[in-house]
Write an enzyme that holds these catalytic residues in place. Structure first.
Site, mmCIF file in Angstrom:
data_model
loop_
_atom_site.group_PDB
_atom_site.id
_atom_site.type_symbol
_atom_site.label_atom_id
_atom_site.label_comp_id
_atom_site.label_asym_id
_atom_site.label_seq_id
_atom_site.Cartn_x
_atom_site.Cartn_y
_atom_site.Cartn_z
ATOM 1 N N LYS A 184 0.826 -1.199 0.000
ATOM 2 C CA LYS A 184 0.000 0.000 0.000
ATOM 3 C C LYS A 184 0.870 1.264 0.000
ATOM 4 C CE LYS A 184 -3.303 -2.810 -0.285
ATOM 5 N NZ LYS A 184 -4.355 -3.290 0.550
HETATM 6 C C1 LIG Z 1 -5.294 -4.495 0.786
HETATM 7 C C2 LIG Z 1 -6.762 -4.298 0.850
HETATM 8 C C3 LIG Z 1 -7.519 -4.641 1.973
HETATM 9 C C4 LIG Z 1 -6.941 -5.394 3.127
HETATM 10 O O1 LIG Z 1 -5.851 -4.771 3.703
HETATM 11 P P1 LIG Z 1 -4.983 -5.591 4.778
HETATM 12 O O2 LIG Z 1 -4.297 -4.520 5.551
HETATM 13 O O3 LIG Z 1 -4.034 -6.435 3.983
HETATM 14 O O4 LIG Z 1 -5.910 -6.389 5.578
HETATM 15 C C5 LIG Z 1 -8.860 -4.343 1.985
HETATM 16 N N1 LIG Z 1 -9.446 -3.744 0.937
HETATM 17 C C6 LIG Z 1 -8.768 -3.409 -0.172
HETATM 18 C C7 LIG Z 1 -9.474 -2.718 -1.275
HETATM 19 C C8 LIG Z 1 -7.413 -3.700 -0.259
HETATM 20 O O5 LIG Z 1 -6.736 -3.411 -1.370
#
Ligand SMILES: *Cc1c(COP(=O)(O)O)cnc(C)c1O
Length: 372
Positions: A184
């Protein structure tokens, strides 16, 4: 062969690594002062008088947000038909039923015009995704939610640093949940955070986050519900504090690289490019569509060919109703034509802050070589 370019890679500086080492030497490893510092730095960052609570992931954050809002069996939550599966899984895990709404083809965001039609007397919440860091039209969605007395839980996993008409995502609206997974826009290794101005909700989030425990003034514990164990560690928070210092620069670089892709790919009709959005777009990912069926090939074949040229290609994401679990619940991808098409055709070429301009040109040259 030149260095392999993965579709994404985190950037960590030596200062952050030193801060992590300092936490490791301190003896205070689990939730402590660094977590409080990160929560308050994130609250300052999003603005709007929000309270922020950090957790072990966005998935945990979304599930806990829903549970803390009282979403459960018999309830429905509206979610986009194309997103990471977690966006719908958390609704099922809370005991409720996801109601899918198709996304727009180029913005990839939930089609707000279709949301109102999906509302039933059982609907409790709408959970939009700011796909790839492009803000959904929250003003329109919040107006619909107010008319129908719904909560809006933003899956802001892609959107830390996204701005919408000058407002930072998480700093307005109802409840927003960020992800700090290494893919992210900033990372705590694994981690996430919830931002809201609802003080009563923050209390429930704290209970759900840590065993349902409440302490009285003497420090004696009581347990009010069977909570989860989703608190972030100080080690992770030290990573997050180091990342947050660079977030605006990371996002500016993401925007510049996206702009270079747009420039270099202009007029190349083998790819359908995503919506450009405005200055507030945080460009978590740059995704494009390729009509593999018309080219008589498959995405897997294309990924292998690009990998042979040293270029990683991601897939974000399949249409959720078409995944086995959701098919077994009775959903059909065909009912969500844009999500189904994106699911079949989407590719994510490399783009991350440490990429150089020449890396973009190398990807573009490889796309031409494969697709012309
Ligand atoms: C990455 C992601 C999540 C989950 O994030 P985590 O921190 O890995 O649990 C949820 N929604 C979207 C759209 C994502 O891209």
């Amino acid at each position: 062969m030149k260095d392999f370019l993965p579709f994404t890679r985190p950037t960590l500086d030596e200062e952050t690594i030193a801060a992590v080492a300092a936490v490791l030497r301190s003896g205070q490893l689990a939730s402590g002062p660094r977590v409080l510092e990160l929560e308050s730095a994130l609250a300052d960052f999003v603005g709007g008088g929000r309270t922020v609570r950090a957790l072990t992931s966005a998935t945990e954050g979304l599930e806990i947000a829903l549970l803390s809002l009282g979403v459960g069996p018999g309830d429905e939550v509206i979610v986009p038909a194309m997103s990471f599966a977690a966006s719908a899984n958390v609704v099922v895990r809370a005991g409720a039923r996801p109601v899918f709404v198709d996304v727009e083809l180029d913005s990839r965001n939930i089609d707000v015009a279709q949301v109102e039609r999906a509302i039933t007397p059982r609907t409790k919440a709408v959970m939009p995704v700011h796909f790839s860091g492009l803000a959904v039209d929250l003003d329109a969605l919040l107006a619909i939610a107010a008319r129908h007395r719904l909560r809006v839980v933003e899956d802001a996993a892609h959107a830390i640093g996204t701005r919408d008409r000058g407002r930072t995502i998480g700093g307005f609206g109802d409840v927003a949940v960020f992800s700090f997974h290494p893919n992210k826009n900033m990372t705590t290794i694994e981690g996430g955070a919830i931002a809201t101005a609802d003080a009563a909700l923050v209390e429930r989030i704290e209970r759900h986050r840590f065993h349902g425990i409440r302490r009285n003034a003497d420090g004696e514990i009581d347990v009010e519900l069977a909570g989860a164990k989703s608190n972030l560690s100080d080690v992770a928070a030290a990573v997050g504090l180091g990342q947050l210092r660079h977030l605006e620069a990371f996002n500016a670089r993401r925007r510049a690289l996206a702009a270079r892709y747009f420039e270099r790919l202009a007029g190349f009709d083998r790819l359908r490019l995503p919506a450009r959005g405005g200055d507030g777009h945080s460009w978590h990912m740059f995704t494009a569509l390729i009509d593999f069926a018309a080219r008589r090939t498959t995405r897997a074949e294309f990924q292998r060919a690009m990998a042979a040229r040293g270029i990683g290609i991601g897939v974000h994401y399949p249409c959720i109703p078409g995944l086995s679990f959701y098919r077994h619940l009775g959903f059909r991808a065909e009912d969500y034509p844009n999500a189904a098409r994106i699911g079949r055709e989407t590719v994510t070429p490399p783009r991350f802050p440490a990429m150089r301009d020449e890396d973009v040109d190398r990807v573009v040259a490889a796309l031409h070589a494969e697709l012309d």
